[in-house]
Design an enzyme around this catalytic site. Structure first.
Site, mmCIF file in Angstrom:
data_model
loop_
_atom_site.group_PDB
_atom_site.id
_atom_site.type_symbol
_atom_site.label_atom_id
_atom_site.label_comp_id
_atom_site.label_asym_id
_atom_site.label_seq_id
_atom_site.Cartn_x
_atom_site.Cartn_y
_atom_site.Cartn_z
ATOM 1 N N SER A 33 -36.235 -31.452 37.057
ATOM 2 C CA SER A 33 -35.856 -29.730 36.980
ATOM 3 C C SER A 33 -36.095 -29.319 38.223
ATOM 4 C CB SER A 33 -37.125 -29.411 36.020
ATOM 5 O OG SER A 33 -38.151 -29.958 36.458
ATOM 6 N N TYR A 34 -36.491 -30.013 39.164
ATOM 7 C CA TYR A 34 -36.659 -29.155 40.610
ATOM 8 C C TYR A 34 -35.310 -28.817 41.333
ATOM 9 C CZ TYR A 34 -41.579 -30.986 40.479
ATOM 10 O OH TYR A 34 -42.863 -31.162 40.221
#
Length: 314
Positions: free
Chosen positions: A53-54
């Site tokens: 998700s980064y």
């Protein structure tokens, strides 16, 4: 050379500082990220932590930016076998949750972005209590058996769900969590210590704490009347308003001065010396920020110093 630490019951051996990849593709562009990664590995570092998700929270980003930067760096340096690579599943906008199908699809997407055929340590990023542990562990076990993941771990999970997961793995002879990534630092101890840390210790799990520097507060750069230009400044500065935060800062200042090292090094050294902790996670937006983090590998606090910090942070 700095001694590597065994990660729980796994066969992984890691540097005592995990380099956080949350800044890659966010506050550190590709060239800067490459420079930070080069400097970290040149100093003996081998443990890089990211997540699928980064950095989906940034305008214009869709998630996976950090993994993509890391994948390009690994390809350009040809050093995949020298790096213990950790990433996570459950928070990517296109792959949310921990259903069996999603875990497997998200892992394949991470592998593509990272440009590798295996992930060394695969975390469930945030537990999803609505999904049975049997489904989660079953899917993770399939990834291990397929050779796509070497070891599994959990982050942001309750002691109850962790215990149920370990019990199921043991009963069915399936892949078992070897590590835990808790929120843990000198000004946030109850987020790990107690039931969760006790379970980790009994089960032989290694802890790899995030927010190891409390969003920058434990670097010592936040002082009364000082403005800091950082995306995380608000969260860090709030610790100045607490008596504990001020006590911790005072103790860190004294010990850092005695050793002639930055405040951040002392804060990380305290954490690295706590029961179950294998390697705190900290990120660097620039190469200049790295030495204070890497210093944890060389700094041995005396028992008295460690106890002073423990008392100050109580």
């Amino acid at each position: 050379m700095t001694s590597l630490r065994k990660l729980g019951s796994s066969d992984l051996e890691v540097f005592p500082l995990a380099l956080g990849g949350n800044v890659f593709g966010w506050t550190a562009d590709q060239d800067t990220s490459f420079a930070v990664l080069d400097a970290y590995t040149a100093a003996g570092g081998n443990f890089v932590d990211t997540a699928d998700s980064y950095s989906a929270w940034v305008d214009g980003n869709s998630g996976g930016e950090s993994e993509t930067v890391l994948g390009k760096w690994l390809a350009s340096r040809g050093n995949r076998d020298d790096v213990v690579l950790a990433t996570k599943v459950s928070q990517h906008p296109e792959y949310p949750g921990l259903s069996a199908a999603n875990i497997k699809a998200a892992a394949d997407a991470s592998l593509r972005r990272l440009g590798t055929d295996h992930i060394d340590l695969y975390y469930t990023h945030f537990d999803k209590p609505e999904v049975p542990v049997e489904e989660i562990i079953g899917a993770l076990d399939e990834l291990v058996r397929a050779g796509k993941v070497r070891h599994i771990a959990a982050s942001n999970i309750s002691a109850e769900r962790l215990a149920a997961s370990l019990e199921f793995s043991d009963r069915e002879g399936l892949a078992r969590y070897v590590a835990l990534q808790p929120h843990y630092n000198l000004v946030s101890r109850d987020t790990y210590e107690g039931e969760l840390s006790g379970l980790a210790e009994r089960a032989g799990l290694a802890a790899v704490p995030y927010y190891a520097l409390a969003s920058g507060f434990l670097t010592g750069k936040y002082r009364p009347g000082t403005a800091v230009d950082s995306p995380r400044a608000g969260g860090a500065a709030k610790h100045l308003e607490t008596e504990r935060g001020r006590r911790v800062l005072a103790a860190l200042d004294e010990i850092a001065e005695a050793h002639g090292v930055p405040v951040a090094t002392v804060a990380l050294a305290w954490l690295a010396g706590r029961p179950t902790v294998a390697a705190p996670i900290a990120s660097a937006r620039t190469v200049e920020q790295l030495p204070a983090l890497l210093g944890v590998a060389e700094l041995d606090l005396t028992q008295d110093e460690a106890e002073r910090l423990t008392r100050a942070s109580a």
